[in-house]
Design a protein around this motif. Structure first.
Motif, PDB file in Angstrom:
ATOM      1  N   THR A  14      41.143  25.807 -13.925  1.00 28.64           N
ATOM      2  CA  THR A  14      40.900  24.957 -15.088  1.00 28.64           C
ATOM      3  C   THR A  14      42.200  24.246 -15.472  1.00 28.64           C
ATOM      4  OG1 THR A  14      41.440  26.732 -16.640  1.00 28.64           O
ATOM      5  CG2 THR A  14      39.131  26.564 -15.945  1.00 28.64           C
ATOM      6  N   PRO A  15      42.095  23.182 -16.268  1.00 27.86           N
ATOM      7  CA  PRO A  15      43.307  22.465 -16.685  1.00 27.86           C
ATOM      8  C   PRO A  15      44.248  23.310 -17.559  1.00 27.86           C
ATOM      9  CG  PRO A  15      41.352  21.133 -17.104  1.00 27.86           C
ATOM     10  CD  PRO A  15      40.876  22.488 -16.698  1.00 27.86           C
ATOM     11  N   SER A  16      43.687  24.252 -18.303  1.00 30.42           N
ATOM     12  CA  SER A  16      44.507  25.106 -19.168  1.00 30.42           C
ATOM     13  C   SER A  16      44.821  26.417 -18.475  1.00 30.42           C
ATOM     14  CB  SER A  16      43.765  25.391 -20.476  1.00 30.42           C
ATOM     15  OG  SER A  16      43.539  24.199 -21.177  1.00 30.42           O
ATOM     16  N   PRO A  17      46.093  26.746 -18.341  1.00 30.64           N
ATOM     17  CA  PRO A  17      46.454  28.020 -17.710  1.00 30.64           C
ATOM     18  C   PRO A  17      45.932  29.215 -18.509  1.00 30.64           C
ATOM     19  CG  PRO A  17      48.373  26.595 -17.945  1.00 30.64           C
ATOM     20  CD  PRO A  17      47.259  25.971 -18.727  1.00 30.64           C
ATOM     21  N   SER A  18      45.618  30.286 -17.798  1.00 30.07           N
ATOM     22  CA  SER A  18      45.140  31.524 -18.418  1.00 30.07           C
ATOM     23  C   SER A  18      45.724  32.709 -17.665  1.00 30.07           C
ATOM     24  CB  SER A  18      43.608  31.579 -18.359  1.00 30.07           C
ATOM     25  OG  SER A  18      43.149  32.888 -18.620  1.00 30.07           O
ATOM     26  N   PHE A  19      46.503  33.524 -18.362  1.00 28.27           N
ATOM     27  CA  PHE A  19      47.088  34.688 -17.697  1.00 28.27           C
ATOM     28  C   PHE A  19      46.012  35.597 -17.120  1.00 28.27           C
ATOM     29  CE2 PHE A  19      50.744  33.763 -20.597  1.00 28.27           C
ATOM     30  CZ  PHE A  19      51.665  33.514 -19.600  1.00 28.27           C
ATOM     31  N   ASN A  20      44.914  35.720 -17.814  1.00 23.96           N
ATOM     32  CA  ASN A  20      43.860  36.622 -17.373  1.00 23.96           C
ATOM     33  C   ASN A  20      43.104  36.101 -16.153  1.00 23.96           C
ATOM     34  OD1 ASN A  20      42.579  39.140 -17.824  1.00 23.96           O
ATOM     35  ND2 ASN A  20      40.776  38.037 -18.528  1.00 23.96           N
ATOM     36  N   ASP A  21      42.962  34.786 -16.063  1.00 26.15           N
ATOM     37  CA  ASP A  21      42.122  34.214 -15.007  1.00 26.15           C
ATOM     38  C   ASP A  21      42.880  33.571 -13.856  1.00 26.15           C
ATOM     39  OD1 ASP A  21      39.782  34.937 -16.415  1.00 26.15           O
ATOM     40  OD2 ASP A  21      39.968  33.143 -17.663  1.00 26.15           O
ATOM     41  N   ASP A  22      44.100  33.136 -14.064  1.00 38.23           N
ATOM     42  CA  ASP A  22      44.839  32.439 -13.012  1.00 38.23           C
ATOM     43  C   ASP A  22      45.301  33.415 -11.943  1.00 38.23           C
ATOM     44  OD1 ASP A  22      44.445  30.262 -14.588  1.00 38.23           O
ATOM     45  OD2 ASP A  22      46.556  29.932 -15.068  1.00 38.23           O
ATOM     46  N   GLU A  23      45.013  33.077 -10.718  1.00 35.32           N
ATOM     47  CA  GLU A  23      45.353  33.922  -9.574  1.00 35.32           C
ATOM     48  C   GLU A  23      46.821  33.726  -9.205  1.00 35.32           C
ATOM     49  OE1 GLU A  23      44.132  34.218  -4.851  1.00 35.32           O
ATOM     50  OE2 GLU A  23      42.866  33.064  -6.212  1.00 35.32           O
ATOM     51  N   ILE A  24      47.494  34.809  -8.862  1.00 35.68           N
ATOM     52  CA  ILE A  24      48.840  34.715  -8.293  1.00 35.68           C
ATOM     53  C   ILE A  24      48.652  34.507  -6.801  1.00 35.68           C
ATOM     54  CG2 ILE A  24      50.995  35.930  -7.800  1.00 35.68           C
ATOM     55  CD1 ILE A  24      50.702  37.304 -10.524  1.00 35.68           C
ATOM     56  N   ILE A  25      49.138  33.361  -6.298  1.00 42.16           N
ATOM     57  CA  ILE A  25      48.914  33.032  -4.894  1.00 42.16           C
ATOM     58  C   ILE A  25      50.154  33.241  -4.024  1.00 42.16           C
ATOM     59  CG2 ILE A  25      47.011  31.473  -5.393  1.00 42.16           C
ATOM     60  CD1 ILE A  25      49.035  29.132  -4.898  1.00 42.16           C
ATOM     61  N   ALA A  26      51.330  33.332  -4.659  1.00 39.01           N
ATOM     62  CA  ALA A  26      52.554  33.577  -3.893  1.00 39.01           C
ATOM     63  C   ALA A  26      53.573  34.281  -4.781  1.00 39.01           C
ATOM     64  CB  ALA A  26      53.137  32.274  -3.353  1.00 39.01           C
ATOM     65  N   ILE A  27      54.275  35.213  -4.164  1.00 40.83           N
ATOM     66  CA  ILE A  27      55.376  35.916  -4.829  1.00 40.83           C
ATOM     67  C   ILE A  27      56.583  35.774  -3.916  1.00 40.83           C
ATOM     68  CG2 ILE A  27      56.231  38.104  -5.740  1.00 40.83           C
ATOM     69  CD1 ILE A  27      53.256  38.966  -6.036  1.00 40.83           C
ATOM     70  N   THR A  28      57.639  35.199  -4.461  1.00 42.02           N
ATOM     71  CA  THR A  28      58.832  34.901  -3.679  1.00 42.02           C
ATOM     72  C   THR A  28      59.997  35.726  -4.193  1.00 42.02           C
ATOM     73  OG1 THR A  28      58.036  32.630  -3.428  1.00 42.02           O
ATOM     74  CG2 THR A  28      60.355  33.035  -2.924  1.00 42.02           C
ATOM     75  N   TYR A  29      60.737  36.319  -3.263  1.00 37.35           N
ATOM     76  CA  TYR A  29      61.944  37.040  -3.658  1.00 37.35           C
ATOM     77  C   TYR A  29      62.957  37.032  -2.520  1.00 37.35           C
ATOM     78  CZ  TYR A  29      59.808  40.996  -1.155  1.00 37.35           C
ATOM     79  OH  TYR A  29      59.226  41.803  -0.192  1.00 37.35           O
ATOM     80  N   GLN A  30      64.213  37.086  -2.901  1.00 38.74           N
ATOM     81  CA  GLN A  30      65.307  37.101  -1.940  1.00 38.74           C
ATOM     82  C   GLN A  30      66.501  37.789  -2.577  1.00 38.74           C
ATOM     83  OE1 GLN A  30      66.878  33.223  -0.813  1.00 38.74           O
ATOM     84  NE2 GLN A  30      67.470  34.018   1.188  1.00 38.74           N
ATOM     85  N   PHE A  83      56.572  37.578 -15.540  1.00 38.48           N
ATOM     86  CA  PHE A  83      56.286  38.957 -15.926  1.00 38.48           C
ATOM     87  C   PHE A  83      54.907  39.078 -16.568  1.00 38.48           C
ATOM     88  CE2 PHE A  83      61.114  39.786 -16.664  1.00 38.48           C
ATOM     89  CZ  PHE A  83      61.296  39.964 -15.305  1.00 38.48           C
ATOM     90  N   THR A  84      54.570  38.140 -17.447  1.00 43.69           N
ATOM     91  CA  THR A  84      53.267  38.195 -18.109  1.00 43.69           C
ATOM     92  C   THR A  84      52.139  38.019 -17.094  1.00 43.69           C
ATOM     93  OG1 THR A  84      54.255  37.321 -20.139  1.00 43.69           O
ATOM     94  CG2 THR A  84      51.848  37.223 -19.967  1.00 43.69           C
ATOM     95  N   SER A  85      52.293  37.072 -16.188  1.00 41.57           N
ATOM     96  CA  SER A  85      51.283  36.878 -15.142  1.00 41.57           C
ATOM     97  C   SER A  85      51.116  38.143 -14.312  1.00 41.57           C
ATOM     98  CB  SER A  85      51.676  35.711 -14.229  1.00 41.57           C
ATOM     99  OG  SER A  85      51.671  34.496 -14.926  1.00 41.57           O
ATOM    100  N   LEU A  86      52.223  38.717 -13.889  1.00 40.94           N
ATOM    101  CA  LEU A  86      52.153  39.954 -13.106  1.00 40.94           C
ATOM    102  C   LEU A  86      51.458  41.064 -13.876  1.00 40.94           C
ATOM    103  CD1 LEU A  86      55.649  40.204 -11.380  1.00 40.94           C
ATOM    104  CD2 LEU A  86      53.433  40.042 -10.231  1.00 40.94           C
ATOM    105  N   LEU A  87      51.838  41.234 -15.117  1.00 39.92           N
ATOM    106  CA  LEU A  87      51.256  42.294 -15.930  1.00 39.92           C
ATOM    107  C   LEU A  87      49.737  42.141 -16.017  1.00 39.92           C
ATOM    108  CD1 LEU A  87      51.947  44.754 -17.714  1.00 39.92           C
ATOM    109  CD2 LEU A  87      52.080  43.172 -19.638  1.00 39.92           C
ATOM    110  N   TYR A  88      49.260  40.947 -16.341  1.00 43.86           N
ATOM    111  CA  TYR A  88      47.813  40.709 -16.441  1.00 43.86           C
ATOM    112  C   TYR A  88      47.109  40.951 -15.106  1.00 43.86           C
ATOM    113  CZ  TYR A  88      47.348  38.826 -21.163  1.00 43.86           C
ATOM    114  OH  TYR A  88      47.292  38.682 -22.521  1.00 43.86           O
TER     115      TYR A  88
END
Length: 190
Positions: A14-30, A83-88
């Motif tokens: 949807t046009p409005s982001p939602s922590f509860n509904d938005d999927e995490i599609i990539a996690i990057t770390y180095q 952090f909030t996205s991960l937590l949800y």
């Protein structure tokens, strides 16, 4: 202590982001040296399109180890969003994570306040595109993900990491001297 560049990419239907509904599609770390910003190991990108969101969330939970404060110190921009996205999403996937561990007890370095100061105190327009030279806005992710243009997402991530690290390296080199200049002028040091 292990310091890591860290970022996530999300997909919103949807046009409005939602922590509860938005999927995490990539996690990057180095792993990087927090004092120089230089990479110490290879770039890791966990991609949901190669497995699933649940899989990358589980893998990253093991890497971050939220209950262990010093095994993974995130360094990034606007980490409260990450952090909030991960937590949800962890909770939605059935993994219990204590919010206090992420937000109050886990050390991290977030350069967003520095960007806000670069922007004369304004949050509006305070982006890595403006201050680090990042090529694309994160708003392109939804289009690329919908079109299964995973190479474009990979290129976006790699550009973002390179731009962030270049700016971070500059900041860790120059900001101590800014403080010394202030401290001398204020009589804190002689």
């Amino acid at each position: 202590m292990a310091d890591y560049y860290f970022d996530i990419e999300t997909y919103s239907k949807t046009p409005s982001p939602s922590f509860n509904d938005d999927e995490i599609i990539a996690i990057t770390y180095q792993q990087i040296d927090s004092r120089t910003g230089q990479a110490k190991n290879k770039l890791n990108i966990l991609k949901s399109w190669e497995s699933s969101e649940a899989d990358i969330l589980q893998k990253f939970h093991t890497v971050l180890s939220p209950q262990e404060k010093w095994t993974f110190v995130p360094i990034g921009c606007n980490l409260s969003f990450d952090f909030t996205s991960l937590l949800y999403r962890w909770r939605k996937a059935g993994m219990q994570v204590n919010a206090k561990n992420l937000f109050a007890e886990h050390p991290y370095i977030d350069i967003q306040p520095v960007l806000i100061m670069f922007n004369k105190g304004s949050f509006s327009g305070c982006t890595l595109e403006k201050y680090a030279g990042k090529k694309w806005s994160g708003s392109k992710i939804a289009e690329w993900y919908t079109n299964k243009d995973y190479d474009a997402i990979q290129n976006y991530i790699e550009d973002e990491v390179a731009c962030f690290l270049k700016l971070y390296q500059f900041l860790v080199q120059k900001l101590p001297n800014v403080w010394i200049e202030y401290a001398k002028g204020a009589g804190i040091i002689v």
